[in-house]
Scaffold this active site. Structure first.
Site, PDB file in Angstrom:
ATOM      1  N   SER A 160      -0.867  16.479 -15.283  1.00  0.00           N
ATOM      2  CA  SER A 160      -1.989  16.064 -16.122  1.00  0.00           C
ATOM      3  C   SER A 160      -2.012  16.771 -17.476  1.00  0.00           C
ATOM      4  O   SER A 160      -2.726  16.351 -18.376  1.00  0.00           O
ATOM      5  CB  SER A 160      -3.327  16.300 -15.411  1.00  0.00           C
ATOM      6  OG  SER A 160      -3.680  17.656 -15.429  1.00  0.00           O
ATOM      7  N   LYS A 173      -7.182  22.828 -17.275  1.00  0.00           N
ATOM      8  CA  LYS A 173      -7.597  21.769 -18.196  1.00  0.00           C
ATOM      9  C   LYS A 173      -8.076  22.363 -19.521  1.00  0.00           C
ATOM     10  O   LYS A 173      -8.335  23.566 -19.628  1.00  0.00           O
ATOM     11  CB  LYS A 173      -8.758  20.964 -17.590  1.00  0.00           C
ATOM     12  CG  LYS A 173      -8.414  20.147 -16.357  1.00  0.00           C
ATOM     13  CD  LYS A 173      -7.528  18.973 -16.668  1.00  0.00           C
ATOM     14  CE  LYS A 173      -7.334  18.080 -15.450  1.00  0.00           C
ATOM     15  NZ  LYS A 173      -6.600  18.743 -14.379  1.00  0.00           N
TER      16      LYS A 173
END
Length: 237
Positions: free
Chosen positions: A157, A195
Site C-alpha cells: 500500500s 501510513k
C-alpha cells in the site's frame, strides 16, 4: 524521573528476574500493569531503555537486564503493582540463562534497533511485540530521532513511496505526529499499519496509502495511537 507505570514495570521486571532468572513475557507484564495492549508495554520498555534502567540482550527471547533501580524519591512516591513479588533487598542483576553477557562496545557510526515483528503496508495485521533480532543501521542514513525500533513491512500500500513488501522500516519512537508524516499507527489498540498521517479538523484522522488500489482509512482520534515516525527504509537484494 519515571512515570508511575515505568516505575511499576521496572520493579516487576527486577523482581521476576531475581525470583526466576528469566525476565517476564510481554503478556505477563501486560497483566501485572493492567494494560489492554502489549504495545503499551513496548513503549514503557523503550522509555526505560532510553533512560538507562534496562537493556535488551541481543539474539535472545525474553532477555532483559536491569542496569539500575529507581532512586529513593521514586521508591517513596510509587508503589509496586500488586502482581509483582517483593524485590530482594540486595540488587543483583540477572539475565536469561543465569549469566551476564560479555560487554560489547557500540558500533561507531551505527544505530542499533530491535526488530519487532511486522507492520502492515496494506490491510492492518495484529501488532506483534516479540523481538526477532537486533539490527545495526548507518547513522548517516537515518533521520534524527530515537530511540529506534525496526519492523518488517508487509503489503504494497506504500509502493508509490518506494516502500515494498519485505522491506525493513526503521522507526523513531514517538507518540505524536504532524500532518504529512509517515507513521506507524496502532488502530483500535490491536492493529498496526504504516501510513501517511493527516488530521482532518479536530474530529477525524486520515491514514493515507501511497497506492491508488487502496482507500484512505478514516478514524476518530481516540481510535489511533501513534507508535513512531518513519526514519528510514532498508532492503536486502
Amino acid at each position: 524521573m519515571l512515570t508511575r507505570k515505568q516505575y511499576q514495570l521496572l520493579v516487576f521486571i527486577d523482581a521476576r528476574i531475581q525470583e526466576t532468572g528469566i525476565s517476564p513475557s510481554f503478556d505477563e507484564m501486560k497483566v501485572a500493569l493492567s494494560l489492554k495492549s502489549k504495545s503499551g508495554i513496548h513503549r514503557l520498555i523503550m522509555a526505560l531503555e532510553e533512560r538507562g534502567f534496562i537493556r535488551r540482550l541481543p539474539h535472545r527471547a525474553r532477555a532483559l537486564e536491569v542496569l539500575k533501580r529507581p532512586d529513593r524519591m521514586e521508591r517513596d512516591k510509587y508503589a509496586a503493582p500488586s502482581a509483582a513479588p517483593a524485590a530482594a533487598p540486595a540488587f543483583r542483576p540477572s539475565v536469561v540463562e543465569g549469566r551476564k553477557p560479555a560487554e560489547r562496545a557500540p558500533l561507531a557510526g551505527m544505530i542499533e534497533a530491535p526488530l519487532i515483528g511486522r507492520v502492515a503496508a496494506g490491510v492492518p495485521i495484529l501488532a506483534e511485540s516479540n523481538i526477532e533480532a537486533h539490527l545495526a543501521f548507518p547513522a548517516v542514513m537515518v533521520r534524527k530521532g530515537g530511540p529506534y525500533y525496526a519492523l518488517r513491512v508487509k503489503g504494497d500500500s506504500m509502493i508509490d513511496m518506494g516502500i515494498r513488501d519485505g522491506d525493513v522500516a526503521l522507526i523513531s519512537s514517538s507518540d505524536t505526529a504532524e500532518t504529512g508524516d509517515v507513521v506507524v499507527a496502532l488502530v483500535g489498540e490491536e492493529e498496526a499499519t504504516l501510513k501517511r498521517f493527516r488530521r482532518r479538523g479536530s474530529g477525524s484522522i486520515a491514514l493515507e496509502p501511497a497506492n491508488p488500489a487502496y482507500e484512505t482509512q478514516i478514524y476518530r482520534p481516540e481510535q489511533v495511537a501513534i507508535q513512531g515516525k518513519l526514519a528510514g527504509i532498508f532492503r536486502a537484494y
